[in-house]
Design a protein around this motif. Structure first.
Motif, short mmCIF file in Angstrom:
data_model
loop_
_atom_site.label_atom_id
_atom_site.label_comp_id
_atom_site.label_asym_id
_atom_site.label_seq_id
_atom_site.Cartn_x
_atom_site.Cartn_y
_atom_site.Cartn_z
N GLY A 177 0.81 -1.01 0.08
CA GLY A 177 -0.24 -0.05 0.01
C GLY A 177 0.76 1.41 -0.06
N GLN A 178 2.06 1.34 0.98
CA GLN A 178 2.72 2.47 0.92
C GLN A 178 3.61 2.63 -0.42
N ARG A 179 3.81 1.35 -1.18
CA ARG A 179 4.29 1.49 -2.64
C ARG A 179 3.45 2.19 -3.57
N GLY A 180 2.38 1.86 -3.50
CA GLY A 180 1.22 2.49 -4.37
C GLY A 180 1.08 4.00 -4.13
N THR A 181 1.26 4.46 -2.71
CA THR A 181 0.87 5.63 -2.30
C THR A 181 2.42 6.59 -2.84
N ILE A 182 3.53 6.00 -2.72
CA ILE A 182 4.62 6.55 -3.28
C ILE A 182 4.59 6.62 -4.64
N ILE A 183 4.30 5.53 -5.45
CA ILE A 183 4.00 5.78 -7.03
C ILE A 183 3.17 6.81 -7.19
N HIS A 184 2.07 7.14 -6.69
CA HIS A 184 0.97 7.93 -6.83
C HIS A 184 1.40 9.53 -6.70
N ALA A 185 2.20 9.51 -5.53
CA ALA A 185 3.01 10.86 -5.32
C ALA A 185 4.12 10.96 -6.37
N ARG A 186 4.80 10.19 -6.94
CA ARG A 186 5.78 10.42 -7.90
C ARG A 186 5.16 10.80 -9.12
N ASP A 187 4.14 10.08 -9.46
CA ASP A 187 3.32 10.52 -10.76
C ASP A 187 2.69 11.79 -10.43
N LEU A 189 3.93 14.69 -8.81
CA LEU A 189 5.18 15.33 -9.07
C LEU A 189 5.83 15.46 -10.35
N ARG A 190 5.50 14.39 -11.08
CA ARG A 190 6.08 14.05 -12.43
C ARG A 190 5.00 15.27 -13.19
N VAL A 191 3.74 15.20 -13.01
CA VAL A 191 2.53 15.95 -13.65
C VAL A 191 3.05 17.32 -13.31
N ALA A 192 3.03 17.62 -12.09
CA ALA A 192 3.36 18.95 -11.56
C ALA A 192 4.62 19.51 -12.32
N ASP A 193 5.67 18.78 -12.44
CA ASP A 193 6.96 19.23 -13.21
C ASP A 193 6.85 19.25 -14.42
N ASP A 194 5.74 18.40 -15.16
CA ASP A 194 5.61 19.05 -16.74
C ASP A 194 4.85 20.30 -16.75
N ASN A 195 3.85 20.47 -15.85
CA ASN A 195 3.07 21.84 -15.86
C ASN A 195 3.95 22.90 -15.51
N ILE A 196 5.05 22.74 -14.56
CA ILE A 196 5.84 23.91 -14.40
C ILE A 196 6.95 24.09 -15.35
#
Length: 237
Positions: A177-187, A189-196
């Motif tokens: 479950g924690q791995r899924g949360t980390i993967i979701h947070a990473r995704d 952040l990746r979307v936010a980085d693309d938007n930035i």
């Protein structure tokens, strides 16, 4: 034969199956040894031969359990190898009891009672039994009790192993479950980085347009000043 015919099982399931077969076979062997101390002649030889064959199967079971234990992961491997050591000691004890049972001769009183049982003179020969075979039987009973206690301890260890396994499964579920949360947070952040990055490109484009507009305005003002100057110059002449 005591070996189970099973397939498509994991290593710990194989070990549990071998363990159940061992405990069942050990109880059967112990009963045969106790019977052997009370028999004579061919009957005794037959029971001893059966016990020897069963002991050979038990030896193979213990070796198989050792192989399965060594193939496990380190925490489980240590627990299973401890079990194997206990089973090896139990097997050695059964072999010793079998050798002693082979050497023990039934007492004369018991043989005489067995010979004359059913005859009219049987009460004359029914005397109390006081011989070394009674001590042998008492020792075998003590060994049976010890084997039963060992079985109970092993069952308790098995329950603890099951609880440990359930705890490990729960921990693995939490980690998943924690791995899924980390993967979701990473995704995210990746979307936010693309938007930035997109916003940065838009701002740079706007800055370039502002500079271009300023240059054009300056050029227009300069042209107007030149035109005005020329007009004034022409009128002054």
């Amino acid at each position: 034969p005591f070996f189970p015919r099973i397939c498509a099982m994991s290593g710990d399931q194989f070990f549990d199956t071998y363990e159940e077969e061992f405990l069942r076979a050990a109880r059967v062997i112990d009963q045969k040894i106790r019977r052997a101390t009370e028999l004579t002649g061919e009957a005794k030889k037959s029971v001893i031969a059966e016990a020897e064959r069963a002991l050979e199967d038990v030896d193979r079971l213990v070796r198989q359990m050792g192989l399965e234990a060594r193939s496990m992961a380190p925490p489980l491997r240590h627990q299973l190898l401890n079990k194997v050591k206990v089973y090896e000691q139990d097997t050695a004890r059964l072999k010793t009891d079998l050798r002693n049972a082979r050497a023990v001769m039934p007492d004369p009183v018991a043989a005489r009672e067995q010979l004359f049982q059913g005859s009219p003179d049987y009460p004359l020969f029914a005397q109390p039994r006081t011989s070394t075979s009674e001590d042998q039987r008492a020792r075998l009973l003590a060994n049976t009790d010890r084997l039963q206690r060992t079985t109970e301890r092993l069952e308790e260890s098995k329950r603890q192993m099951v609880q440990t396994e359930e705890l490990g499964v729960s921990v693995l579920g939490d980690l998943h479950g924690q791995r899924g949360t980390i993967i979701h947070a990473r995704d995210t952040l990746r979307v936010a980085d693309d938007n930035i990055s997109k916003s940065r490109r838009i701002l740079r484009s706007m800055a370039r347009r502002v500079v271009t507009n300023k240059i054009i305005m300056c050029f227009i003002i300069l042209v107007l000043l030149i035109v005005i100057g020329l007009v004034v110059y022409i009128k002054m002449r």
